[in-house]
Design a protein around this motif. Structure first.
Motif, short mmCIF file in Angstrom:
data_model
loop_
_atom_site.label_atom_id
_atom_site.label_comp_id
_atom_site.label_asym_id
_atom_site.label_seq_id
_atom_site.Cartn_x
_atom_site.Cartn_y
_atom_site.Cartn_z
N LYS A 16 -2.43 -5.28 10.84
CA LYS A 16 -1.79 -6.32 10.03
C LYS A 16 -2.84 -7.27 9.46
O LYS A 16 -2.72 -7.72 8.32
CB LYS A 16 -0.76 -7.09 10.87
CG LYS A 16 0.46 -6.27 11.15
CD LYS A 16 1.48 -7.03 11.97
CE LYS A 16 2.69 -6.14 12.19
NZ LYS A 16 3.47 -6.52 13.33
N GLU A 19 -4.42 -5.70 6.44
CA GLU A 19 -3.48 -5.74 5.32
C GLU A 19 -3.42 -7.12 4.68
O GLU A 19 -3.40 -7.25 3.47
CB GLU A 19 -2.07 -5.37 5.81
CG GLU A 19 -1.93 -3.97 6.32
CD GLU A 19 -1.81 -2.93 5.23
OE1 GLU A 19 -1.92 -3.27 4.04
OE2 GLU A 19 -1.62 -1.76 5.58
N ARG A 20 -3.36 -8.15 5.49
CA ARG A 20 -3.15 -9.52 5.00
C ARG A 20 -4.38 -10.15 4.38
O ARG A 20 -4.27 -11.04 3.55
CB ARG A 20 -2.70 -10.43 6.14
CG ARG A 20 -1.28 -10.26 6.57
CD ARG A 20 -0.83 -11.38 7.50
NE ARG A 20 -1.84 -11.87 8.42
CZ ARG A 20 -1.95 -11.52 9.69
NH1 ARG A 20 -1.12 -10.65 10.22
NH2 ARG A 20 -2.90 -12.02 10.45
N HIS A 21 -5.54 -9.74 4.80
CA HIS A 21 -6.73 -10.47 4.37
C HIS A 21 -7.52 -9.73 3.30
O HIS A 21 -7.12 -9.69 2.16
CB HIS A 21 -7.58 -10.84 5.59
CG HIS A 21 -6.93 -11.90 6.41
ND1 HIS A 21 -5.96 -11.60 7.34
CD2 HIS A 21 -7.04 -13.23 6.40
CE1 HIS A 21 -5.52 -12.72 7.88
NE2 HIS A 21 -6.16 -13.72 7.33
N TYR A 22 -8.61 -9.15 3.67
CA TYR A 22 -9.53 -8.61 2.66
C TYR A 22 -8.92 -7.50 1.81
O TYR A 22 -9.20 -7.41 0.62
CB TYR A 22 -10.82 -8.15 3.32
CG TYR A 22 -11.49 -9.27 4.07
CD1 TYR A 22 -12.16 -10.28 3.39
CD2 TYR A 22 -11.41 -9.35 5.44
CE1 TYR A 22 -12.76 -11.32 4.07
CE2 TYR A 22 -12.01 -10.39 6.14
CZ TYR A 22 -12.68 -11.37 5.44
OH TYR A 22 -13.27 -12.40 6.11
N LYS A 24 -6.01 -7.28 0.71
CA LYS A 24 -5.22 -7.95 -0.34
C LYS A 24 -6.13 -8.35 -1.51
O LYS A 24 -5.75 -8.22 -2.67
CB LYS A 24 -4.54 -9.18 0.26
CG LYS A 24 -3.44 -9.74 -0.57
CD LYS A 24 -2.80 -10.92 0.13
CE LYS A 24 -1.35 -10.65 0.36
NZ LYS A 24 -0.63 -11.76 0.93
N SER A 27 -6.98 -5.26 -3.46
CA SER A 27 -5.81 -4.85 -4.23
C SER A 27 -5.69 -5.63 -5.53
O SER A 27 -5.44 -5.06 -6.59
CB SER A 27 -4.55 -5.04 -3.38
OG SER A 27 -3.42 -4.67 -4.11
N LYS A 28 -5.91 -6.93 -5.46
CA LYS A 28 -5.84 -7.76 -6.68
C LYS A 28 -7.00 -7.46 -7.63
O LYS A 28 -6.82 -7.39 -8.84
CB LYS A 28 -5.85 -9.24 -6.31
CG LYS A 28 -4.55 -9.72 -5.72
CD LYS A 28 -4.61 -11.18 -5.39
CE LYS A 28 -3.31 -11.64 -4.74
NZ LYS A 28 -3.37 -13.03 -4.34
N TRP A 34 -7.42 0.58 -6.04
CA TRP A 34 -7.40 0.24 -4.62
C TRP A 34 -6.51 1.20 -3.84
O TRP A 34 -6.89 1.63 -2.74
CB TRP A 34 -6.97 -1.21 -4.36
CG TRP A 34 -6.84 -1.45 -2.89
CD1 TRP A 34 -5.71 -1.74 -2.20
CD2 TRP A 34 -7.88 -1.36 -1.91
NE1 TRP A 34 -5.98 -1.84 -0.85
CE2 TRP A 34 -7.31 -1.61 -0.65
CE3 TRP A 34 -9.25 -1.08 -1.99
CZ2 TRP A 34 -8.05 -1.60 0.53
CZ3 TRP A 34 -9.99 -1.07 -0.81
CH2 TRP A 34 -9.40 -1.32 0.43
N GLN A 35 -5.36 1.59 -4.35
CA GLN A 35 -4.48 2.50 -3.60
C GLN A 35 -5.18 3.84 -3.37
O GLN A 35 -5.11 4.39 -2.28
CB GLN A 35 -3.14 2.71 -4.30
CG GLN A 35 -2.14 3.50 -3.46
CD GLN A 35 -1.84 2.87 -2.11
OE1 GLN A 35 -1.49 1.70 -2.03
NE2 GLN A 35 -2.01 3.63 -1.04
N ARG A 38 -7.83 3.19 -0.75
CA ARG A 38 -7.17 3.03 0.56
C ARG A 38 -6.79 4.39 1.14
O ARG A 38 -7.01 4.67 2.33
CB ARG A 38 -5.96 2.13 0.39
CG ARG A 38 -5.25 1.81 1.65
CD ARG A 38 -3.95 1.08 1.30
NE ARG A 38 -3.01 1.28 2.36
CZ ARG A 38 -2.79 0.43 3.33
NH1 ARG A 38 -3.44 -0.71 3.36
NH2 ARG A 38 -1.92 0.69 4.27
#
Length: 137
Positions: A16, A19-22, A24, A27-28, A34-35, A38
């Motif tokens: 988690k 997912e929440r930090h780097y 993200k 992704s931006k 990015w997908q 990943r």
């Protein structure tokens, strides 16, 4: 005759925190690339024993059945080598469960100088304390 290690693939998950930090931020910044990146990281993690055997990943800690591994990666389509990209993943590998958890994925530019290693270790201690307890940081 081919002497490559033969093994079953590992399962792989993203924490988690990752997912929440780097992730993200990646992704931006990189949108659709990015997908793909990943998915590539996840596929590499499923074969982490081969990556370690061929020195494509760095073993940081090993207490027998559990490991902390650093994996360099490049974002898809950037035409930069994984090492030169400055992008890293810190992985927790459980040999008994044959599972890899991606604890964090980051760019050296975001976590870097002066001491990248000390910074990611501190994050692992605070965000993944159960994993950190198993190793001498």
């Amino acid at each position: 005759m081919d002497q490559r290690p033969v093994s079953q693939n590992y399962s792989c998950s993203w924490s988690k925190y990752a997912e929440r930090h780097y992730a993200k931020v990646f992704s931006k910044r990189y949108k659709n690339a990015w997908q793909t990146t990943r998915d590539d990281i996840t596929d590499v993690c499923r074969r982490i024993d081969s990556m370690l055997a061929y020195k494509r990943a760095d073993l940081i800690f090993d207490n027998g059945l559990q490991k902390i591994v650093k994996l360099d990666f490049a974002v898809a389509g950037t035409r930069i080598s994984p090492k030169a990209s400055g992008n890293r993943c810190i992985l927790y590998v459980d040999e008994d469960l044959r599972h890899v958890e991606i604890l964090m994925a980051y760019s050296k530019n975001e976590i870097g100088p002066p001491n990248e290693t000390a910074k990611w270790k501190a994050i692992i201690k605070s965000e993944h304390s159960e994993v950190a307890k198993r190793f001498v940081f």
